[in-house]
Motif scaffolding. Structure first.
Motif, PDB file in Angstrom:
ATOM      1  N   LEU A 161       3.930  16.280 -33.022  1.00 38.34           N
ATOM      2  CA  LEU A 161       5.149  15.474 -33.040  1.00 38.34           C
ATOM      3  C   LEU A 161       4.898  14.020 -33.430  1.00 38.34           C
ATOM      4  O   LEU A 161       5.713  13.417 -34.126  1.00 38.34           O
ATOM      5  N   ASP A 162       3.787  13.467 -32.952  1.00 35.07           N
ATOM      6  CA  ASP A 162       3.549  12.042 -33.172  1.00 35.07           C
ATOM      7  C   ASP A 162       2.504  11.837 -34.255  1.00 35.07           C
ATOM      8  O   ASP A 162       1.310  12.089 -34.031  1.00 35.07           O
ATOM      9  N   THR A 216       8.244  12.298 -28.258  1.00 36.39           N
ATOM     10  CA  THR A 216       6.865  12.588 -27.851  1.00 36.39           C
ATOM     11  C   THR A 216       6.657  12.465 -26.346  1.00 36.39           C
ATOM     12  O   THR A 216       6.196  13.416 -25.709  1.00 36.39           O
ATOM     13  N   THR A 219       6.291  15.607 -23.433  1.00 32.18           N
ATOM     14  CA  THR A 219       5.180  15.646 -22.476  1.00 32.18           C
ATOM     15  C   THR A 219       5.697  15.889 -21.059  1.00 32.18           C
ATOM     16  O   THR A 219       5.181  16.745 -20.329  1.00 32.18           O
ATOM     17  N   TYR A 226       1.850  17.480 -28.801  1.00 27.52           N
ATOM     18  CA  TYR A 226       1.842  16.017 -28.879  1.00 27.52           C
ATOM     19  C   TYR A 226       1.273  15.548 -30.219  1.00 27.52           C
ATOM     20  O   TYR A 226       1.801  14.640 -30.854  1.00 27.52           O
TER      21      TYR A 226
END
Length: 325
Positions: free
Chosen positions: A318-319, A248, A252, A315
């Motif tokens: 993924l998280d 994550t 970014t 983001y």
């Protein structure tokens, strides 16, 4: 989720608009005479008046900015030497130095820069994450120390030094040149290999450290300990649970880096003589070609904003710990 994306899109558009207005004021409403700068030292009064009229420089500032945005949306006409030419939307201006619309210039340069950045990014993301993840698994071993030490040494060398060394001494690599991908994919890849290796080597050092630190943190979290206690294999714990969480922050940084490199490949393009966006804007700066510089700012701002938007959305995917308000 849909409302979140809509808010982010509106915010992104507003940032681009503010950037375009600020750049326009800097280039065309500055104390210097923009028409005289564009026209050059041997400018005739007739040509100076032509440029002034076609850019609406004798109109109020609000009218000038409106005309520029109108060109982006629906296109506009430019008159040079008594000849009127139409610039199709999205029109980013007209280069009076080269005698063509700015979009035509950037359309030839952007694919070159995209090819350089995408190839290099693929190398440094794959190798950086692979080496960083392996170092995290073997934390404290000789291999871990070699990976960390090597990445620190490589990242301390200035980028242009690495690029010059590869350009001068890596004679075993194919000759650097740009061939359109759809014309000859093999020639496209071989001609950009040196530039890809240059970007890949220098940036993989940073991604090794990012991935290692993030992976060590993820492997120490409660969810990975719970996965181990359930009897799940170590490989699955690392690559199915730990790596997803560890990626994550890496993603970014990756999104921002790619966007930055798309508008900052000037060293790579200059050293390897690749006709990309950075080299084109450098030439425009030397020629005082303000419309091309302005077009480059618009493209760069749009790329940075879009990549940040993509990263924000990715983001949340993924998280699983992220919750949208």
């Amino acid at each position: 989720m849909l409302l979140y994306i809509l808010r982010r899109v509106i915010s992104a558009i507003s940032v681009v608009i503010v950037t375009v207005v600020a750049s326009f004021l800097l280039f065309f409403v500055a104390p210097t005479d923009p028409a005289g700068v564009i026209c050059g030292p041997r400018c005739t009064p007739e040509r100076l008046q032509n440029i002034t009229d076609s850019l609406d420089l004798d109109e109020p500032v609000a009218t000038q900015i409106t005309s520029y945005f109108k060109g982006i949306v629906v296109g506009r006409d430019y008159t040079t030497g008594g000849v009127t030419r139409h610039c199709d939307a999205p029109c980013l201006g007209y280069s009076y130095v080269l005698g063509v619309p700015v979009t035509d210039i950037l359309a030839k340069a952007v694919p070159v820069t995209l090819s350089i950045v995408i190839g290099g990014a693929t190398i440094y993301l794959l190798f950086g994450v692979l080496i960083g993840t392996t170092a995290a698994r073997l934390r404290g071993t000789s291999l871990d120390r070699v990976a960390v030490g090597g990445s620190l040494v490589l990242s301390s060398v200035p980028y242009f030094i690495v690029a010059l060394v590869i350009a001068l001494y890596a004679t075993f690599l194919p000759k650097t040149q740009y061939t359109p991908f759809f014309e000859n994919p093999a020639a496209w890849a071989s001609g950009l290999l040196a530039a890809w290796l240059c970007l890949g080597l220098t940036n993989s050092a940073s991604y090794t450290r990012y991935s290692r630190a993030s992976m060590i943190e993820a492997l120490g979290q409660d969810f990975t300990r719970t996965a181990r206690s359930k009897g799940i294999s170590e490989r699955r714990v690392i690559y199915r649970h730990g790596l997803r969480a560890a990626m994550t922050p890496v993603i970014t940084i990756f999104g921002v880096d790619v966007a930055f490199q798309l508008v900052n490949t000037i060293f790579t393009e200059r050293i390897f003589q690749l006709p990309g966006l950075g080299l084109r804007l450098l030439n425009a700066f030397n020629q005082y070609d303000l419309p091309v510089l302005m077009g480059g700012v618009v493209v760069g701002a749009t790329v940075l904003v879009v990549m940040n938007l993509v990263v924000d959305i990715l983001y949340t995917v993924l998280d699983p710990r992220v919750r949208l308000g």
